[in-house]
Design a protein around this motif. Structure first.
Motif, PDB file in Angstrom:
ATOM      1  N   GLU B 141      79.730   0.087  18.305  1.00 54.09           N
ATOM      2  CA  GLU B 141      80.365   0.923  18.506  1.00 54.09           C
ATOM      3  C   GLU B 141      80.690   0.731  19.352  1.00 54.09           C
ATOM      4  O   GLU B 141      79.758   2.034  19.545  1.00 54.09           O
ATOM      5  N   PHE B 142      81.456   1.016  20.271  1.00 54.53           N
ATOM      6  CA  PHE B 142      81.841   2.851  21.717  1.00 54.53           C
ATOM      7  C   PHE B 142      82.673   2.743  21.571  1.00 54.53           C
ATOM      8  O   PHE B 142      82.737   4.293  22.174  1.00 54.53           O
ATOM      9  N   PHE B 143      83.860   2.415  20.597  1.00 54.54           N
ATOM     10  CA  PHE B 143      84.716   2.518  20.467  1.00 54.54           C
ATOM     11  C   PHE B 143      85.254   2.448  19.512  1.00 54.54           C
ATOM     12  O   PHE B 143      86.056   1.845  19.852  1.00 54.54           O
ATOM     13  N   VAL B 144      86.717   3.978  18.432  1.00 51.87           N
ATOM     14  CA  VAL B 144      86.928   3.647  18.277  1.00 51.87           C
ATOM     15  C   VAL B 144      87.898   4.598  17.892  1.00 51.87           C
ATOM     16  O   VAL B 144      87.368   5.519  16.934  1.00 51.87           O
ATOM     17  N   GLU B 145      89.423   4.202  17.818  1.00 52.74           N
ATOM     18  CA  GLU B 145      90.218   5.343  17.836  1.00 52.74           C
ATOM     19  C   GLU B 145      91.709   5.020  17.823  1.00 52.74           C
ATOM     20  O   GLU B 145      92.696   4.598  18.785  1.00 52.74           O
ATOM     21  N   MET B 146      92.372   4.415  17.039  1.00 55.28           N
ATOM     22  CA  MET B 146      93.338   3.643  16.452  1.00 55.28           C
ATOM     23  C   MET B 146      94.776   4.054  16.312  1.00 55.28           C
ATOM     24  O   MET B 146      95.105   4.363  14.660  1.00 55.28           O
ATOM     25  N   LYS B 147      95.008   4.956  17.093  1.00 53.37           N
ATOM     26  CA  LYS B 147      96.693   5.287  17.136  1.00 53.37           C
ATOM     27  C   LYS B 147      97.435   5.137  18.463  1.00 53.37           C
ATOM     28  O   LYS B 147      97.118   5.783  19.378  1.00 53.37           O
TER      29      LYS B 147
END
Lengths: 157, 152
Positions: B141-147
């Protein structure tokens, strides 16, 4: 994590009650005090089992009508170095390394981009393309055309 | 799609995380937004009913509980699309499902309480639909920010 935490997850995975004291209402449902619900929710949040608490919007309804899954075939010896840079682009909302499924699927880097138009998404994909440079051998962008389901996690009671 | 009010926009832009854990959390948030607790509750009810919000509450990271999330895809013949959608969506393990433009035209996320649950769900979908499931478990996972803020 114990049986009570599990009951808490089952009771809240569909959403929090829209009442003045939601944690107390959940407590009544699963047979523990509201204070205990709050203590456990805080512990789940601190432990990362709850990622966040809040609103999950339907992207389309709030103006993000173009949602593209950009996918990239990146050299294996470069993907772990480049992946975090792609993830750090301000417009990328998720980015993962995933296995290829050859020959049908040569892509090993996935990055979601969103926009009000496909043009906006493809401009963002071009920025990713520039960042990947020669390490990228092929790419595609898969636009979503319909949400078929969006319920989130559902574990059994 | 329904028009968003100024309050709706505030809710969408300020309430995608950090909802408080306290006795009267809606009252606390309402005060921050300069509205009443009742206005906030009514707005949330309407946004959910209108499907502007798909959910309001905690988002669980099932991997931290020993479970698994896996992205998977199917190449569904156009003539069978509705039928296969119903079969796939019927599984509670299917958390999200999107139609996408590609030969692999159905992309869904499986969320299961155990690691083994993924293989079971994949086998079940293959049996029910007669189609091969392409599973793409994340390796990193390199990045997760679902906003995303409201853009209307």
């Amino acid at each position: 994590m114990d049986e009570i935490d599990r009951a808490l997850i089952v009771a809240t995975q569909g959403g929090l009650p829209l009442v003045a004291r939601p944690y107390h209402t959940i407590g009544e449902q699963i047979g523990i005090a509201g204070e205990e619900v709050m203590r456990r929710m805080q512990a789940l949040l601190n432990g990362g089992i709850i990622r966040r608490i809040g609103a999950v919007p339907n992207h389309y309804a709030i103006g993000w009508t173009a949602n593209g899954m950009t996918v990239w075939d990146v050299a294996d010896d470069k993907v772990d170095e480049l992946g975090p840079l792609v993830g750090a682009l301000p417009f990328v909302t998720h980015s993962y390394r995933r296995p290829r499924a050859l020959p049908a699927w040569p892509y090993n880097l996935f990055a979601m981009v969103h926009g009000s138009s496909r043009e906006e998404c493809s401009a963002k994909a071009l920025e990713i393309r520039a960042l990947l440079g020669d390490a990228c051998r092929a790419n595609d962008i898969l636009y979503s055309t319909r949400i078929l389901k969006k319920t989130g996690l559902r574990i059994g009671a | 799609m329904p028009e968003l009010t100024a309050v709706d926009r505030q809710i969408i832009d300020n309430l995608q995380g950090e909802f408080p854990i306290c006795e009267r959390p809606y009252a606390e948030v309402a005060e921050r937004l300069g509205i009443t607790e009742n206005e906030l509750l009514q707005s949330l009810e309407r946004l959910l009913a209108d499907k502007v919000l798909t959910r309001f509450g905690p988002m669980y990271q099932i991997e931290r509980m020993g479970g698994a999330f896996v992205l998977a895809a199917l190449a569904v013949p156009e003539t069978r699309y509705e039928e296969v959608t119903a079969l796939v969506n019927a599984l509670p393990q299917v958390a999200h499902n999107y139609r996408r433009e590609h030969a692999l035209n159905m992309w869904f996320v499986l969320a299961t309480e155990t690691q083994g649950g993924i293989a079971e769900a994949v086998a079940r979908i293959e049996r029910d639909t007669g189609l091969a499931v392409y599973a793409f478990p994340k390796e990193r996972e390199f990045f997760v920010e679902m906003k995303l803020e409201a853009r209307l």
